[in-house]
Structure formats: C-alpha cells, structure tokens
Write a protein that holds these residues in place. Sequence first.
Motif, mmCIF file in Angstrom:
data_model
loop_
_atom_site.group_PDB
_atom_site.id
_atom_site.type_symbol
_atom_site.label_atom_id
_atom_site.label_comp_id
_atom_site.label_asym_id
_atom_site.label_seq_id
_atom_site.Cartn_x
_atom_site.Cartn_y
_atom_site.Cartn_z
ATOM 1 N N THR A 162 0.815 -1.216 0.000
ATOM 2 C CA THR A 162 0.000 0.000 0.000
ATOM 3 C C THR A 162 0.846 1.262 0.000
ATOM 4 N N HIS A 163 0.229 2.337 -0.442
ATOM 5 C CA HIS A 163 0.828 3.662 -0.278
ATOM 6 C C HIS A 163 0.490 4.181 1.113
ATOM 7 N N ILE A 164 1.378 4.988 1.639
ATOM 8 C CA ILE A 164 1.116 5.689 2.897
ATOM 9 C C ILE A 164 1.325 7.168 2.627
ATOM 10 N N VAL A 165 0.461 7.973 3.185
ATOM 11 C CA VAL A 165 0.640 9.424 3.140
ATOM 12 C C VAL A 165 0.714 9.948 4.566
ATOM 13 N N PRO A 179 -0.206 12.399 7.757
ATOM 14 C CA PRO A 179 -1.462 13.038 8.183
ATOM 15 C C PRO A 179 -1.606 14.441 7.586
ATOM 16 N N LYS A 180 -0.490 15.146 7.467
ATOM 17 C CA LYS A 180 -0.525 16.501 6.897
ATOM 18 C C LYS A 180 -1.028 16.479 5.451
ATOM 19 N N SER A 181 -0.519 15.542 4.648
ATOM 20 C CA SER A 181 -0.963 15.498 3.247
ATOM 21 C C SER A 181 -2.403 14.995 3.131
ATOM 22 N N LYS A 182 -2.824 14.150 4.053
ATOM 23 C CA LYS A 182 -4.208 13.691 4.039
ATOM 24 C C LYS A 182 -5.156 14.820 4.438
ATOM 25 N N GLN A 183 -4.813 15.555 5.485
ATOM 26 C CA GLN A 183 -5.667 16.645 5.973
ATOM 27 C C GLN A 183 -5.711 17.815 4.996
ATOM 28 N N ASN A 184 -4.636 17.998 4.243
ATOM 29 C CA ASN A 184 -4.535 19.120 3.303
ATOM 30 C C ASN A 184 -4.489 18.621 1.863
ATOM 31 N N ARG A 185 -5.340 17.681 1.567
ATOM 32 C CA ARG A 185 -5.386 17.036 0.254
ATOM 33 C C ARG A 185 -5.413 18.051 -0.888
ATOM 34 N N ASP A 186 -6.246 19.077 -0.779
ATOM 35 C CA ASP A 186 -6.364 20.061 -1.860
ATOM 36 C C ASP A 186 -5.052 20.805 -2.095
ATOM 37 N N ILE A 204 -5.207 11.476 -9.154
ATOM 38 C CA ILE A 204 -5.771 10.312 -8.466
ATOM 39 C C ILE A 204 -6.553 10.701 -7.223
ATOM 40 N N TYR A 205 -6.031 11.656 -6.457
ATOM 41 C CA TYR A 205 -6.568 11.907 -5.125
ATOM 42 C C TYR A 205 -7.296 13.238 -4.938
ATOM 43 N N SER A 206 -7.541 13.989 -5.991
ATOM 44 C CA SER A 206 -8.266 15.247 -5.795
ATOM 45 C C SER A 206 -9.738 14.988 -5.437
ATOM 46 N N ASP A 207 -10.256 13.849 -5.826
ATOM 47 C CA ASP A 207 -11.618 13.476 -5.447
ATOM 48 C C ASP A 207 -11.633 13.111 -3.962
ATOM 49 N N PRO A 208 -12.431 13.804 -3.143
ATOM 50 C CA PRO A 208 -12.473 13.508 -1.708
ATOM 51 C C PRO A 208 -12.873 12.071 -1.382
ATOM 52 N N LYS A 209 -13.487 11.365 -2.329
ATOM 53 C CA LYS A 209 -13.871 9.965 -2.104
ATOM 54 C C LYS A 209 -12.686 9.002 -2.259
ATOM 55 N N LEU A 251 -7.149 7.799 1.204
ATOM 56 C CA LEU A 251 -5.751 7.993 1.584
ATOM 57 C C LEU A 251 -5.579 7.370 2.960
ATOM 58 N N ALA A 252 -4.409 6.798 3.223
ATOM 59 C CA ALA A 252 -4.192 6.155 4.516
ATOM 60 C C ALA A 252 -2.862 6.582 5.126
ATOM 61 N N THR A 253 -2.913 6.861 6.423
ATOM 62 C CA THR A 253 -1.701 7.141 7.186
ATOM 63 C C THR A 253 -1.154 5.818 7.722
ATOM 64 N N ALA A 254 0.033 5.860 8.272
ATOM 65 C CA ALA A 254 0.629 4.650 8.841
ATOM 66 C C ALA A 254 -0.243 4.087 9.953
ATOM 67 N N GLU A 255 -0.760 4.946 10.783
ATOM 68 C CA GLU A 255 -1.604 4.506 11.892
ATOM 69 C C GLU A 255 -2.846 3.776 11.386
#
Length: 143
Positions: A5-8, A10-17, A29-34, A37-41
């Motif tokens: 899997t990919h990991i991102v 938390p900062k990149s997940k929270q600030n996706r835009d 790939i990820y501009s759609d909020p649906k 994205l997954a963090t390590a946790e």
Amino acid sequence: MIFITHIVSPKSKQNRDEYARRCRSFASIYSDPKAKLATAEEIIAAMDKDGVDISVVLNYGWSTQPLCAEVNDYILESVGALSQVPGRFLQCRPVEDESALKEVERCIKNGAKGIGELRLDDHLRKKHSLAMLKTNYRYYYSA
C-alpha cells in the motif's frame, strides 16, 4: 497475508487540496475527496483488524523532491521500528540528479529497502534520468 500500500502523512491527508495543487499526478488520483488515503496509523489498524501479517509500504510518486522527502521522513519515522512493516520503499525524483541520490542514500541508511513508486511518465522526462538510474542502480535497492 501480505499487504502492499501507499502511505501518506497526516498533513498530506488533511490538506489534500493543497497537495493536489502542488503535484499534478497526486491530483489526478486523489483530488476526489472519495479517493481513500491512509496514514501509517490507519494501515496498522487495518492490518490488525483484517489479520494482515506483513505490509510493504510505498511513498507516492510526488512531482517534487521536497514532497518526496517530506513523506519519506514520515514513513521512516512512523513505521521504522515495526516488524510487521519490513518493506519501506522511499520515493525520489531521478530527474533531480544528485539530490535524488542523496535522498536514496539517506533513506536506505534509515531503514528503507528500495524505491517505490517511480512515475516514469513524470520522472523520466529528461534523457539523463534513465542513464542516472542505470548507472547508479546499486543505490536503488537494499536487501
């Protein structure tokens, strides 16, 4: 069971835009909020829940070396000591010349096992990039 899997961060997940504006391939790939994205946790929690024994984690194919390094740092810090995540693959931009090699060396010294994912459509636009990868192949995998 093994999970890849990919990991991102938390900062990149929270600030996706914001990250989508900074990286066109991420946006594609990820501009759609649906799009998930997954963090390590979150990956570790999902592994525990679903009985996954081992995960191999990859950074995303970011379009700039600073974005690569930012998430490389997060991956190394967040899963570095976890035995259930032995495969940690960093990201670099081979078009960045020496900075890419330095990033690979830094990450390998800190527990990364290789490079993943290379975005060949984006990363190998310059002729010297493929030659650099071939010439310096020894930097791109650590058993």
